[in-house]
Design a protein around this motif. Structure first.
Motif, short mmCIF file in Angstrom:
data_model
loop_
_atom_site.label_atom_id
_atom_site.label_comp_id
_atom_site.label_asym_id
_atom_site.label_seq_id
_atom_site.Cartn_x
_atom_site.Cartn_y
_atom_site.Cartn_z
N LEU A 82 7.71 -16.28 11.84
CA LEU A 82 7.25 -15.44 12.95
C LEU A 82 6.97 -14.02 12.50
CD1 LEU A 82 9.60 -16.60 15.83
CD2 LEU A 82 7.17 -17.06 15.60
N GLU A 83 7.81 -13.50 11.63
CA GLU A 83 7.62 -12.14 11.12
C GLU A 83 6.34 -12.03 10.31
OE1 GLU A 83 11.20 -11.42 8.99
OE2 GLU A 83 12.33 -10.80 10.76
N GLU A 84 6.02 -13.07 9.55
CA GLU A 84 4.83 -13.05 8.68
C GLU A 84 3.55 -13.18 9.47
OE1 GLU A 84 5.48 -16.12 5.86
OE2 GLU A 84 6.82 -14.92 4.59
N THR A 85 3.59 -13.93 10.58
CA THR A 85 2.37 -14.18 11.35
C THR A 85 2.22 -13.26 12.55
OG1 THR A 85 3.51 -15.89 12.65
CG2 THR A 85 2.35 -16.60 10.66
N GLN A 86 3.25 -12.49 12.84
CA GLN A 86 3.20 -11.61 14.00
C GLN A 86 2.15 -10.52 13.81
OE1 GLN A 86 6.82 -9.55 14.77
NE2 GLN A 86 6.30 -9.06 16.88
N GLU A 87 1.32 -10.32 14.83
CA GLU A 87 0.31 -9.29 14.77
C GLU A 87 0.98 -7.92 14.78
OE1 GLU A 87 -2.11 -10.23 18.13
OE2 GLU A 87 -3.41 -11.56 16.98
N THR A 88 0.52 -7.05 13.89
CA THR A 88 1.14 -5.74 13.77
C THR A 88 0.83 -4.87 14.98
OG1 THR A 88 1.27 -3.78 12.39
CG2 THR A 88 -0.87 -4.82 12.52
N ASP A 89 1.72 -3.93 15.27
CA ASP A 89 1.45 -3.00 16.36
C ASP A 89 1.02 -1.65 15.82
OD1 ASP A 89 3.79 -2.12 15.28
OD2 ASP A 89 4.89 -1.98 17.17
N GLU A 90 0.89 -1.51 14.49
CA GLU A 90 0.38 -0.29 13.88
C GLU A 90 -0.84 -0.62 13.04
OE1 GLU A 90 2.49 3.45 12.22
OE2 GLU A 90 2.35 2.04 10.53
N VAL A 91 -1.92 0.10 13.29
CA VAL A 91 -3.16 -0.13 12.56
C VAL A 91 -3.38 1.06 11.62
CG1 VAL A 91 -5.64 -0.57 12.73
CG2 VAL A 91 -4.10 -1.34 14.55
N CYS A 92 -3.45 0.77 10.33
CA CYS A 92 -3.68 1.81 9.32
C CYS A 92 -5.16 1.82 8.95
CB CYS A 92 -2.81 1.56 8.09
SG CYS A 92 -1.04 1.61 8.44
N ILE A 93 -5.79 2.97 9.13
CA ILE A 93 -7.24 3.10 8.96
C ILE A 93 -7.55 4.15 7.91
CG2 ILE A 93 -9.39 3.72 10.14
CD1 ILE A 93 -8.06 2.89 12.77
N GLY A 94 -8.53 3.85 7.07
CA GLY A 94 -9.03 4.82 6.11
C GLY A 94 -10.48 5.17 6.42
N ALA A 95 -10.84 6.42 6.27
CA ALA A 95 -12.21 6.84 6.58
C ALA A 95 -12.55 8.10 5.81
CB ALA A 95 -12.38 7.08 8.08
N ASN A 96 -13.86 8.30 5.59
CA ASN A 96 -14.26 9.59 5.04
C ASN A 96 -14.15 10.64 6.15
OD1 ASN A 96 -16.81 9.77 6.54
ND2 ASN A 96 -17.57 8.21 5.15
N GLY A 97 -14.18 11.90 5.76
CA GLY A 97 -13.93 12.97 6.72
C GLY A 97 -14.90 13.01 7.88
N SER A 136 -4.72 -2.38 -2.25
CA SER A 136 -3.27 -2.37 -2.41
C SER A 136 -2.55 -2.61 -1.07
CB SER A 136 -2.80 -1.04 -3.01
OG SER A 136 -3.16 0.05 -2.17
N HIS A 137 -3.33 -2.98 -0.03
CA HIS A 137 -2.78 -3.32 1.29
C HIS A 137 -2.06 -2.15 1.96
CE1 HIS A 137 -3.69 -7.60 0.71
NE2 HIS A 137 -3.26 -7.44 -0.52
N GLN A 138 -2.46 -0.93 1.64
CA GLN A 138 -1.88 0.23 2.30
C GLN A 138 -2.54 0.50 3.65
OE1 GLN A 138 -1.13 3.76 -0.27
NE2 GLN A 138 -1.91 2.50 -1.94
N ILE A 139 -3.77 0.00 3.82
CA ILE A 139 -4.48 0.15 5.08
C ILE A 139 -5.06 -1.20 5.48
CG2 ILE A 139 -5.03 2.60 4.77
CD1 ILE A 139 -7.79 1.80 3.86
N HIS A 140 -5.34 -1.36 6.77
CA HIS A 140 -5.92 -2.60 7.26
C HIS A 140 -7.44 -2.62 7.16
CE1 HIS A 140 -2.01 -2.50 9.51
NE2 HIS A 140 -2.00 -3.75 9.13
N LEU A 141 -8.06 -1.46 7.34
CA LEU A 141 -9.52 -1.40 7.36
C LEU A 141 -9.99 -0.01 6.99
CD1 LEU A 141 -10.60 -0.03 10.42
CD2 LEU A 141 -9.11 -1.92 11.06
N GLY A 142 -11.25 0.07 6.57
CA GLY A 142 -11.84 1.35 6.20
C GLY A 142 -13.20 1.53 6.83
N PHE A 143 -13.57 2.78 7.06
CA PHE A 143 -14.91 3.14 7.53
C PHE A 143 -15.54 3.98 6.43
CE2 PHE A 143 -12.41 2.41 11.35
CZ PHE A 143 -13.26 1.59 12.09
N ILE A 144 -16.31 3.33 5.57
CA ILE A 144 -16.82 3.98 4.37
C ILE A 144 -18.20 3.44 4.02
CG2 ILE A 144 -14.61 4.59 3.31
CD1 ILE A 144 -14.65 1.94 1.82
#
Length: 298
Positions: A82-97, A136-144
Motif C-alpha cells: 500500500l505504501e509503494e502504490t499510494q499516490e503521493t500528496d506532495e508534487v515536486c516540480i522543476g522548471a526554468n525561471g 534521480s527521482h528528486q522531482i516528479h515532473l519538469g517544465f523545460i
C-alpha cells in the motif's frame, strides 16, 4: 484479532522473556503481559508456561506459532504494498525561471482548487539541472525545453517563442517590415537567460554586417521590462513573460519573423506517471491550453 497482540506473542517467543520483548517493542512490561493475556483469552488456550519470571512457549503456543508468523508477515507485506502504490500528496516540480514565474504562478492555485489535498514543492534551475533531478527521482515532473534521456518522456505544453517588443509609445514606427540595419540603430536592453539560444539574435545582426546597440544586459526579466517602459528601449523577451503586456497593449510586438524566428517550447517532462493521479496530468494540459488562450487574463 489484534495484530499488536500477535506481534507481542512472537517477540516473547523470540526473546524467551517478556521483559526483553517489551524493550524490543518499546513498550512497558505490563503492556506486553496484557497483550499476551488478551490473545490467550481470545484463542481460549495458554500460549506460555510461566515459572516465576521465566516463560516458555506451550504446546498450544508452538501449534499457533507458524500461523502467527504468517499473519504478521502477510500484514507487513500488505502494508508495504500500500505504501509503494499510494499516490503521493506532495508534487515536486522543476522548471526554468520563466516558466515558474509566469506559468506556474498562474497554474498552481488552479491545481490546488481541483486537488486540495496536494502540496507542491517547486525547484527552479537550468534544463540540465532539472533533468538530473528527474533522473534521480528528486522531482516528479519538469517544465523545460525538450531533452533526451533514458526513460524520459516529453509532451509539448507551451509555446514560448521569443518576441521583439517595444513600448506602445516608443518612437519607432512599424509601417513596414523592419530590417536588421534599422534595428541596429535602436537602443536595446538584452535579457540574458540560459534557457534561450541568443546566438540566433547576434547572428541576425552579423549577417547584415552590423552590431546590435545593446546598452544594458540583465538576467532579470522584470528589469528588462522596466527599461522598455522608459519608452527608449527594445528587447527580445520570451512570450510567457510578456503575455499580459501584449494583451493590454502596453507592449507592442515588432515583427521580425523575416529576420529571425526563435521558436522556444516548454515541454512537460517526466519519467513515470503512476506516482501521481491520472486526472492531475490531464489538468496540467488543460490549464496550459487555457493559459495560452486567455492572453494571461489572470
Amino acid at each position: 484479532m489484534n495484530i499488536d497482540h500477535i506481534e507481542a506473542f512472537l517477540y516473547v517467543v523470540h526473546y524467551k522473556s517478556i521483559h526483553k520483548a517489551a524493550n524490543a517493542l518499546f513498550l512497558s512490561q505490563p503492556t506486553v503481559t496484557a497483550r499476551i493475556k488478551s490473545l490467550e483469552r481470545e484463542l481460549g488456550v495458554e500460549l506460555f508456561y510461566r515459572d516465576g519470571r521465566s516463560v516458555s512457549v506451550s504446546e498450544k503456543g508452538k501449534d499457533f506459532l507458524p500461523f502467527a508468523t504468517q499473519i504478521v508477515q502477510t500484514f507487513q507485506q500488505g502494508k508495504k504494498q500500500l505504501e509503494e502504490t499510494q499516490e503521493t500528496d506532495e508534487v515536486c516540480i522543476g522548471a526554468n525561471g520563466v516558466t515558474a514565474q509566469y506559468f506556474l504562478a498562474y497554474a498552481l492555485p488552479k491545481w490546488k482548487e481541483q486537488f486540495p489535498y496536494l502540496r507542491f514543492q517547486l525547484f527552479t534551475g537550468s534544463t540540465t539541472n532539472i533533468l538530473e533531478k528527474l533522473q534521480s527521482h528528486q522531482i516528479h515532473l519538469g517544465f523545460i525545453q525538450y531533452v533526451h534521456g533514458d526513460d524520459i518522456e516529453n509532451e509539448l505544453l507551451l509555446n514560448n517563442t521569443v518576441k521583439l517588443v517595444k513600448h506602445r509609445d516608443h518612437p519607432l514606427q512599424l509601417d513596414e517590415l523592419i530590417q536588421a540595419k534599422e534595428l541596429a540603430q535602436q537602443k536595446m536592453v538584452f535579457f540574458e537567460c540560459g534557457a534561450f539560444d541568443w546566438n540566433y539574435v547576434h547572428k541576425m545582426f552579423e549577417v547584415e554586417g552590423v552590431a546590435a546597440n545593446i546598452e544594458v544586459r540583465t538576467d532579470h526579466l522584470e528589469v528588462a521590462k522596466e527599461f522598455i517602459r522608459t519608452k527608449d528601449y527594445l528587447s527580445f523577451l520570451p512570450h510567457l513573460c510578456i503575455k499580459k503586456e501584449l494583451e493590454s497593449g502596453e507592449f507592442v510586438e515588432i515583427d521580425v519573423k523575416h529576420l529571425l524566428d526563435m521558436n522556444q517550447h516548454i515541454f512537460l517532462t517526466y519519467k513515470e506517471k503512476e506516482t501521481l493521479p491520472s486526472s492531475f496530468w490531464q489538468t496540467i494540459c488543460e490549464t496550459a491550453k487555457h493559459f495560452e488562450s486567455i492572453g494571461d487574463t489572470y
